[in-house]
Design a protein around this motif. Sequence first.
Motif, PDB file in Angstrom:
ATOM      1  N   UNK A 285      -0.287   2.622  -0.291  1.00 43.76           N
ATOM      2  CA  UNK A 285      -0.018   2.576  -1.724  1.00 43.76           C
ATOM      3  C   UNK A 285       0.047   3.976  -2.315  1.00 43.76           C
ATOM      4  N   UNK A 286      -0.821   4.869  -1.862  1.00 43.80           N
ATOM      5  CA  UNK A 286      -0.780   6.256  -2.321  1.00 43.80           C
ATOM      6  C   UNK A 286       0.535   6.913  -1.905  1.00 43.80           C
ATOM      7  N   UNK A 287       0.972   6.644  -0.662  1.00 39.01           N
ATOM      8  CA  UNK A 287       2.241   7.194  -0.204  1.00 39.01           C
ATOM      9  C   UNK A 287       3.411   6.724  -1.048  1.00 39.01           C
ATOM     10  N   UNK A 288       3.403   5.437  -1.397  1.00 34.57           N
ATOM     11  CA  UNK A 288       4.482   4.896  -2.236  1.00 34.57           C
ATOM     12  C   UNK A 288       4.483   5.540  -3.615  1.00 34.57           C
ATOM     13  N   UNK A 289       3.310   5.777  -4.171  1.00 36.09           N
ATOM     14  CA  UNK A 289       3.238   6.362  -5.514  1.00 36.09           C
ATOM     15  C   UNK A 289       3.581   7.842  -5.515  1.00 36.09           C
ATOM     16  N   UNK A 290       3.625   8.470  -4.333  1.00 33.07           N
ATOM     17  CA  UNK A 290       3.965   9.886  -4.215  1.00 33.07           C
ATOM     18  C   UNK A 290       5.424  10.083  -3.828  1.00 33.07           C
ATOM     19  N   UNK A 291       6.054   9.011  -3.400  1.00 32.46           N
ATOM     20  CA  UNK A 291       7.394   9.097  -2.806  1.00 32.46           C
ATOM     21  C   UNK A 291       8.454   9.572  -3.780  1.00 32.46           C
ATOM     22  N   UNK A 292       8.367   9.161  -5.037  1.00 35.08           N
ATOM     23  CA  UNK A 292       9.410   9.464  -6.027  1.00 35.08           C
ATOM     24  C   UNK A 292       8.807  10.311  -7.149  1.00 35.08           C
ATOM     25  N   UNK A 293       8.922  11.630  -7.075  1.00 31.23           N
ATOM     26  CA  UNK A 293       8.199  12.516  -8.001  1.00 31.23           C
ATOM     27  C   UNK A 293       8.771  12.593  -9.403  1.00 31.23           C
ATOM     28  N   UNK A 294       9.831  11.839  -9.704  1.00 31.32           N
ATOM     29  CA  UNK A 294      10.424  11.875 -11.049  1.00 31.32           C
ATOM     30  C   UNK A 294      10.457  10.493 -11.708  1.00 31.32           C
ATOM     31  N   UNK A 295       9.778   9.497 -11.165  1.00 26.08           N
ATOM     32  CA  UNK A 295       9.949   8.129 -11.639  1.00 26.08           C
ATOM     33  C   UNK A 295       9.155   7.804 -12.903  1.00 26.08           C
TER      34      UNK A 295
END
Length: 335
Positions: A285-295
């Motif tokens: 979940x942390x990886x998913x929340x870090x994946x898109x730095x402009x969302x």
Amino acid sequence: MHLGKHYKVSEFIVWTRRQIYLLLAVGVVPVLLYQVLGLRWLTIPLTVVGLLGTATSFIVGFKNVQTYNRTIEAQHLWTSILNSSRFWGTSVRGFIAHPGDARELVDRHVAWLTCLRYELRSPRPWETVNNASNAEYRDAYRIPEQDVALESELRKHLGAAEHGRVCDAKDKATQVLWLQNSALKRMLDEDRISLTVYVELNKVQKEFIDQQGRAERIKNYPYPRQYAIINTLFVWAFCILLPFGLLKEFDKLNEGIGGLMQGCMVWLVIPFSATISWMYTSLEQVGESTENPFEGSANDVPITLIARTIERELKELIGATDLPALPVPVNEIIL
């Protein structure tokens, strides 16, 4: 971007609580089958589960490194935009004699920054900011690009004619860069700047085009979907099989236990398997929340803060007094 030392443990548990509920349910089913219905054959060798856990660790670690690198690249990119913008401002101040021309070039550059950050905040199908846990947490902070329409922001920096052209364009940031280049060419033709100044300012414009392209690449090309799905499959395969691997191990503990817990040690599989699995699902979940730095998530690169900082510095360079206020953190989060 979170400005505190760290997230609170309570915040993190609340953020991941849906996963915890599901993991507890995953642990309850095999225990009921084993302890209540007497299906003692329903176990898996712990070695097999251990091998799967090791493979899952590698997959989860690989994804988190890649998603972290995407965020670091986005931070470096916007630092480059900040530095190039400062050079643009000092060049405009030093080379442009007429204050009105300098103000026009600075305002148009701020309009480009505005269009770019609004474009980067626009949603994409693969982004996770609207997932239940992230959408719930989003109430704790503000996304400036959702509070004010782009058209209203652009009116502060562009004249009526240019405002209409930019708002009608599909790629608004590129349209602003084209208007900036046209303005420089017009100043050259009217002998308001020299050819040398025109060439130097165009070099900086090329840097802005390159930086815009790099930002759009991060925004429009997500972490490869084939790796994303294999990561999810491995994590949940491990979480589902882990309780079956722990059943016999916890059942053996009954041999040395007396009293109230005699014969009931298998029930401890539920909390222990959920705790171990939670570590894996939390990393995912942390990886998913870090994946898109402009969302627009709480872990985004603070592009609004950087853009406002650039606007203040450039306007101050040319002697303007209408300096915008910098965004303030809300619950230690600033975008």
